[in-house]
Scaffold this motif. Structure first.
Motif, mmCIF file in Angstrom:
data_model
loop_
_atom_site.group_PDB
_atom_site.id
_atom_site.type_symbol
_atom_site.label_atom_id
_atom_site.label_comp_id
_atom_site.label_asym_id
_atom_site.label_seq_id
_atom_site.Cartn_x
_atom_site.Cartn_y
_atom_site.Cartn_z
ATOM 1 N N GLN A 365 0.834 -1.207 0.000
ATOM 2 C CA GLN A 365 0.000 0.000 0.000
ATOM 3 C C GLN A 365 0.868 1.255 0.000
ATOM 4 N N ALA A 366 1.949 1.245 0.771
ATOM 5 C CA ALA A 366 2.823 2.418 0.868
ATOM 6 C C ALA A 366 3.529 2.722 -0.447
ATOM 7 N N VAL A 367 3.632 1.744 -1.316
ATOM 8 C CA VAL A 367 4.242 1.949 -2.637
ATOM 9 C C VAL A 367 3.194 2.314 -3.688
ATOM 10 N N LEU A 368 2.025 1.686 -3.611
ATOM 11 C CA LEU A 368 1.064 1.733 -4.716
ATOM 12 C C LEU A 368 -0.083 2.717 -4.538
ATOM 13 N N LEU A 375 6.299 5.464 -0.944
ATOM 14 C CA LEU A 375 7.666 4.982 -1.128
ATOM 15 C C LEU A 375 7.966 4.835 -2.615
ATOM 16 N N ARG A 376 9.159 5.293 -2.996
ATOM 17 C CA ARG A 376 9.585 5.202 -4.395
ATOM 18 C C ARG A 376 10.862 4.377 -4.551
ATOM 19 N N GLY A 377 11.563 4.191 -3.453
ATOM 20 C CA GLY A 377 12.769 3.379 -3.467
ATOM 21 C C GLY A 377 12.843 2.547 -2.203
ATOM 22 N N VAL A 378 13.281 1.297 -2.324
ATOM 23 C CA VAL A 378 13.389 0.409 -1.163
ATOM 24 C C VAL A 378 14.732 -0.298 -1.203
ATOM 25 N N TRP A 379 15.392 -0.266 -0.067
ATOM 26 C CA TRP A 379 16.677 -0.944 0.120
ATOM 27 C C TRP A 379 16.402 -2.200 0.945
ATOM 28 N N ILE A 380 16.656 -3.361 0.392
ATOM 29 C CA ILE A 380 16.293 -4.626 1.033
ATOM 30 C C ILE A 380 17.561 -5.377 1.397
ATOM 31 N N ASP A 381 17.753 -5.588 2.678
ATOM 32 C CA ASP A 381 18.975 -6.204 3.188
ATOM 33 C C ASP A 381 18.597 -7.436 4.002
ATOM 34 N N LEU A 399 6.965 -4.197 -5.642
ATOM 35 C CA LEU A 399 8.398 -4.236 -5.916
ATOM 36 C C LEU A 399 8.695 -3.870 -7.365
ATOM 37 N N ALA A 400 7.866 -4.369 -8.283
ATOM 38 C CA ALA A 400 8.093 -4.106 -9.704
ATOM 39 C C ALA A 400 7.825 -2.658 -10.083
ATOM 40 N N ARG A 417 15.105 -11.185 -7.602
ATOM 41 C CA ARG A 417 14.780 -11.339 -9.023
ATOM 42 C C ARG A 417 13.913 -10.189 -9.533
ATOM 43 N N LEU A 418 13.360 -9.373 -8.611
ATOM 44 C CA LEU A 418 12.539 -8.227 -8.998
ATOM 45 C C LEU A 418 13.275 -6.905 -8.818
#
Length: 771
Positions: A365-368, A375-381, A399-400, A417-418
């Motif tokens: 929801q926060a992206v779409l 949110l427009r960018g996400v750093w996934i660690d 994510l896409a 992969r995304l």
């Protein structure tokens, strides 16, 4: 790194993180045994830890950065190119939309928190404080309750299972999932001791429930009704600790009034528990000298999850089962694993920020949602939300759609992969690691682990990744600017402290990157290559100031130093002990100093939860007729774990992640044991192998977590390994306060497969496991 063939480290499969020793042959881990020198686990080893080599060495490891091609797929690129391009895109995103347009997802898992300080600091230096992780998918309702009851969301309860005479287990199966040190040993001791008792609340007759003196097989989703009925029975009997309540709590009158209004017979019926069993439960609680309550995701990801956590805490506090030997406690921290953020909101969705964390349930929801602050960018660690967050389809869509998605991980995960870029991290056994799951009382422990095998060629540990990015963005000074600090660190800790204060005063922009500053300066002085543990220096100073006497007791002779040197003594003990070390040792009476309310009393009356309790309707306990089964999504089993175990060969049992189903339900479906069937929910569909298990109630199903990864077969094709269970879960099926998903109560229906689809499933299973 030690040259000894057996090297000390810790298990990374569950959050107990037992100490282990691994045999290293030819730079590979080949065997695992318990570490008898570990002061917490003392040589204990469960069946899962023996399979650690399958995590450390597998075909899905990454050895070079990857960049997504516009048409799909990835190109291999070098580190310099990856860092330069990512830094440019981050800079552009922040300039256009501000740091609030970025979020961190992850930052550590069951065995790796050392990188979290570096990832969090890097995002903060870019202007973002948005963090999603697994804790906020599971535990934040509990943290919210603790914040109100004990004064801070970092107050967290521990269980003195070792000394209790009544262990009350609610929504947990410690025989399989552990959750406290040496779980199976302690369960066996309770079972063999006629003076100690065990009560279990669980819809399924679990391995732990099978050992219980009383098993309350609650209707799925009706935990709040059962807990409310038990509490109301205790109040009506006056089986409470009134002296404790008067001295140690506030707000009892409001709670008593609310509990007396509960219609016990109707709530017992909603829970599908006979009144006689509730009476017997009350008898056992009243007879106990020291009860400890152990809870887990069965209620924390069940219906009414935050209310469940509140009722659990009331059970502890009203019976005086707190702050004594054998009861529940609070525990100390070296570093709190989460924060305290009361009354904060996340602008993009309006959700409450609890413990400094955002719930994964609102990530998509926060992206779409089109909000200006989306949110427009996400750093996934070290996280794989494409598999672990609710509603897989929506998460993948989010994510896409991101302008920038970067994944730091050891493998090409479903999330990677995304991504636009994938950066290969060294594994947990190739670098310095520790976890912040330090939940013991009265003696608490910490374990810094040195790398035991060399890093895979082409991978980097997180401090090196974030150093390169921070310097590419001009956020972190170069080595020449840090050299005086490093020289001071080699001179003395006092000199280093003074130099660090001067450096930060002159470079305030580096404050967010303090972990990297410590890594490149103090880190150079640390033993066994443990530079990544340097940020713990500040934590040790703070811990020594908070609880000096407890630190001195834990350190023994090493704690006999001046007050101003105690933090350094603690830090040296922590970074120098390869088997772990005690960091605090409190007395039981000192637990009250860990409560954050000024009067050191627990607050029993939490108005929103008492109002929620008053609205509970027994009529809603039944499953909906169009989806008549209740699925427990994410069950822990003998050979499943978190998403880091990607090689299916690690499982000695249950290779397909079977759907457990009662024999009567399978017969009514006209299906056979071992057959492939479809599970359909409002959110999606998965096809699974079924397995008869009459420990489940009729109408209840269970699927495991830790499956659904695509893994390369020997011919190179990637094949899915077991069910992606979150294809079935719905992010809207969640707690109204914490937004934690109701994963243990997913409404589904079952369908038989056409012969052709079943045959294809069988062939796919054969290929993945033959590889």
């Amino acid at each position: 790194m030690s040259n000894a063939p057996w090297r000390k480290t810790a298990c990374n499969i569950c959050y107990v993180n037992c100490g282990v020793e691994v045999l290293v042959e030819g730079e590979r881990i080949t065997k695992v045994r318990g570490d008898r020198d570990n002061p917490k686990s003392q040589g204990y080893l469960c069946n899962k830890a023996a399979r650690i080599p399958f995590y450390a060495h597998h075909r899905d490891r990454l050895t070079t950065p990857l960049r997504r091609r516009p048409g799909g797929g990835f190109d291999e690129i070098d580190w310099d190119t990856a860092i330069s391009e990512i830094a440019a895109r981050l800079r552009d995103l922040v300039e256009r939309h501000g740091g609030k347009s970025l979020a961190l997802y992850g930052g550590g898992g069951q065995g790796n928190h050392a990188g979290g300080a570096y990832a969090t600091g890097f995002l903060r230096a870019l202007g973002s404080r948005h963090v999603f992780n697994a804790l906020s998918q599971e535990k934040t309702g509990d943290f919210w309750v603790n914040g109100h009851m004990f004064g801070s969301q970092t107050c967290h309860t521990a269980e003195d299972v070792h000394h209790c005479d009544l262990l009350f287990v609610i929504g947990a199966n410690p025989w399989i999932a552990h959750g406290f040190p040496n779980a199976r040993d302690h369960l066996n001791r309770i079972r063999r001791d006629a003076n100690r008792k065990l009560i279990v609340i669980d819809p399924r007759r679990t391995e732990t429930a099978d050992m219980a003196d009383l098993h309350l097989a609650v209707r799925p989703g009706a935990d709040a009704f059962l807990l409310g009925a038990i509490l109301a029975t205790l109040v009506r009997r006056d089986a409470l600790d009134h002296d404790f309540i008067a001295r140690r709590t506030a707000g009892f009158a409001e709670v008593k009034d609310a509990l007396l209004r509960i219609p016990v017979d109707r709530w017992a019926e909603a829970a599908d528990i006979p009144l006689q069993q509730i009476e017997r439960c009350a008898d056992m609680i009243a007879a106990a000298k020291a009860m400890t309550v152990r809870v887990e995701l069965g209620i924390q990801q069940g219906v009414n999850s935050t209310l469940n956590s509140y009722l659990e805490k009331l059970l502890i506090m009203l019976t005086g089962s707190f702050g004594r030997k054998g009861t529940n406690q609070l525990h100390s921290w070296l570093v709190p694993l989460w924060g305290n953020s009361p009354n904060q909101k996340f602008a993009a969705t309006g959700n409450e920020v609890i413990a400094g964390l955002l719930p994964p349930n609102v990530f998509a929801q926060a992206v779409l949602n089109g909000h200006p602050d989306r949110l427009r960018g996400v750093w996934i660690d070290s996280s794989n939300p494409a598999n672990t967050a609710a509603n897989t389809a929506e998460v993948e869509k989010a994510l896409a759609s991101l302008e920038l998605c970067v994944v730091v991980d050891v493998a090409l995960t479903e999330t990677a992969r995304l991504a636009h870029y994938v950066l290969p991290a060294s594994s947990q056994y190739e670098k310095t690691e520790f976890t912040l799951f330090n939940f013991e009382y009265p003696k608490n422990f910490f374990h810094v682990r040195a790398g035991v095998v060399p890093p895979l060629q082409g991978s980097l540990p997180e401090p090196e990744i974030y150093t390169r990015l921070a310097r590419a963005l001009g956020l972190l000074p170069g080595d020449n600017a840090l050299a005086p600090l490093r020289e001071a660190a080699f001179h003395s800790r006092a000199a280093f402290g003074q130099a660090l204060r001067g450096f930060m005063a002159a470079n305030p922009q580096a404050a967010a990157l303090g972990a990297l500053v410590l890594y490149h300066t103090l880190g150079a002085t640390l033993p066994d290559g443990t530079a990544a543990a340097a940020p713990l220096w500040q934590a040790a100073q703070a811990c020594a100031k908070r609880s000096p006497e407890a630190v001195r007791r834990a350190l023994g002779e090493r704690g006999k130093v001046a007050d101003e040197q105690l933090g350094d003594a603690l830090f040296d003990a922590v970074v120098g002990a390869r088997s772990g070390v005690a960091i605090t040792e409190h007395t039981y009476e000192e637990v009250w100093t860990l409560i954050s309310h000024p009067d050191r009393k627990g607050r029993l009356a939490i108005a929103p939860l008492l109002e929620w309790l008053s609205r509970l309707d027994p009529a809603v306990a039944e499953a909906p007729k169009d989806y008549p089964f209740v699925l427990a999504a994410g069950q822990r089993r003998m050979f499943n774990a978190n998403q880091i175990f990607r090689d299916p060969a690690w499982r000695r049992d249950d290779p397909d992640g079977a759907l457990l189903i009662n024999a009567r339900d399978l017969q009514e479906l006209a299906a056979s044991d071992g057959e492939w069937i479809a599970v359909q929910s409002p959110a999606g569909r998965v096809v699974v192998r079924c397995k008869v298990d009459d420990s489940l109630r009729p109408g209840q199903l269970a699927l495991p977590h830790g499956y659904g990864q695509s893994y390369p077969a020997r011919d190179g094709e990637r094949l899915s390994n077991g069910p992606r269970v979150n294809a079935l879960t719905d992010s809207l099926n969640c707690d109204p306060i914490a937004a934690t998903p109701y994963h243990k109560h997913v409404a589904v229906r079952l369908e038989k497969l056409a012969a052709s689809e079943a045959a294809a499933c069988e062939e796919r299973s054969r290929r993945i496991h033959a590889s």
